[in-house]
Design an enzyme around this catalytic site. Structure first.
Site, PDB file in Angstrom:
ATOM      1  N   TYR A 127       0.984  -8.064  11.319  1.00 46.05           N
ATOM      2  CA  TYR A 127       0.568  -9.445  11.068  1.00 46.05           C
ATOM      3  C   TYR A 127       0.261 -10.182  12.374  1.00 46.05           C
ATOM      4  O   TYR A 127      -0.729 -10.907  12.460  1.00 46.05           O
ATOM      5  CB  TYR A 127       1.643 -10.204  10.288  1.00 46.05           C
ATOM      6  CG  TYR A 127       1.936  -9.643   8.915  1.00 46.05           C
ATOM      7  CD1 TYR A 127       0.919  -9.102   8.117  1.00 46.05           C
ATOM      8  CD2 TYR A 127       3.220  -9.648   8.403  1.00 46.05           C
ATOM      9  CE1 TYR A 127       1.192  -8.591   6.862  1.00 46.05           C
ATOM     10  CE2 TYR A 127       3.495  -9.146   7.138  1.00 46.05           C
ATOM     11  CZ  TYR A 127       2.473  -8.619   6.382  1.00 46.05           C
ATOM     12  OH  TYR A 127       2.744  -8.118   5.140  1.00 46.05           O
TER      13      TYR A 127
ATOM     14  N   VAL B 111       0.873  -1.170   0.000  1.00 44.88           N
ATOM     15  CA  VAL B 111       0.000   0.000   0.000  1.00 44.88           C
ATOM     16  C   VAL B 111       0.912   1.221   0.000  1.00 44.88           C
ATOM     17  O   VAL B 111       1.865   1.291   0.789  1.00 44.88           O
ATOM     18  CB  VAL B 111      -0.927   0.010   1.239  1.00 44.88           C
ATOM     19  CG1 VAL B 111      -1.766   1.276   1.286  1.00 44.88           C
ATOM     20  CG2 VAL B 111      -1.820  -1.230   1.252  1.00 44.88           C
TER      21      VAL B 111
ATOM     22  N   GLY C 186      -2.277   2.893   7.204  1.00 45.84           N
ATOM     23  CA  GLY C 186      -2.962   3.237   8.444  1.00 45.84           C
ATOM     24  C   GLY C 186      -4.450   3.493   8.270  1.00 45.84           C
ATOM     25  O   GLY C 186      -5.120   3.926   9.198  1.00 45.84           O
TER      26      GLY C 186
ATOM     27  N   ASN D 128      11.453  -6.022   8.925  1.00 44.99           N
ATOM     28  CA  ASN D 128      10.253  -5.227   8.687  1.00 44.99           C
ATOM     29  C   ASN D 128       9.324  -5.253   9.919  1.00 44.99           C
ATOM     30  O   ASN D 128       8.239  -5.827   9.892  1.00 44.99           O
ATOM     31  CB  ASN D 128       9.530  -5.732   7.439  1.00 44.99           C
ATOM     32  CG  ASN D 128       8.479  -4.774   6.946  1.00 44.99           C
ATOM     33  OD1 ASN D 128       8.064  -3.861   7.651  1.00 44.99           O
ATOM     34  ND2 ASN D 128       8.021  -5.009   5.730  1.00 44.99           N
TER      35      ASN D 128
END
Length: 157
Positions: free
Chosen positions: A129, A85, A91, A122
């Site tokens: 996740y 994204v 967000g 990351n």
């Protein structure tokens, strides 16, 4: 915010997202994909599918996925190759929406699981996740054969 299946006219956007993701992952020099290759493998050979996220008709992200297979479960799964994204749209729930759609696709198709990989550094993605209930597969290591090694293995070297 809408999420829809990618069509051939989205290939320029898909390639742009791939390049932006590669830049973020510090791997820009590894991108050799072209619109022609994506068209061949996604739409002619059916090797992968993509979802496009849009805001007011503008593509702002994508998820590229394909089926894998679990011999233990005896059925296919969905493997998420890339989820991206654009930073200015993060967000806002796109990541969650993409993963929900992928989970729905997996469920509709009778798949046993939804899987993906994430770079160890990351941290924002890892935290995201885990918040969704994803569990890292710490006992597994991904192995890869590519380029000259792949050619050599194929030729029996």
């Amino acid at each position: 915010m809408t999420i829809r299946p990618a069509v051939q006219t989205d290939l320029a956007a898909v390639l742009a997202f791939i390049r932006e993701l590669a830049e973020y992952e510090k791997m820009a020099g590894q991108v050799v994909a072209t619109e022609e290759l994506l068209r061949e493998w996604m739409f002619e050979k059916g090797a992968a599918e993509a979802l496009i996220g849009e805001v007011d008709g503008e593509a702002v992200g994508f998820a590229l996925f394909f089926h894998n297979f679990s011999t233990f479960q005896g059925r296919a799964g969905v493997y998420l190759e890339d989820l991206y994204v654009r930073p200015e749209y993060r967000g806002r729930g796109f990541g969650r929406a993409f993963l929900r759609r992928l989970a729905a696709i997996a469920a509709e198709r009778g798949c046993g699981r939804l899987e993906w990989s994430c770079l160890d550094w990351n941290t924002p993605s890892i935290e995201f996740y885990r918040a969704l209930g994803a569990v890292p597969m710490d006992d597994w290591t991904v192995y890869r054969v590519a380029g000259e090694s792949l050619a050599g293995l194929a030729e029996g070297e």
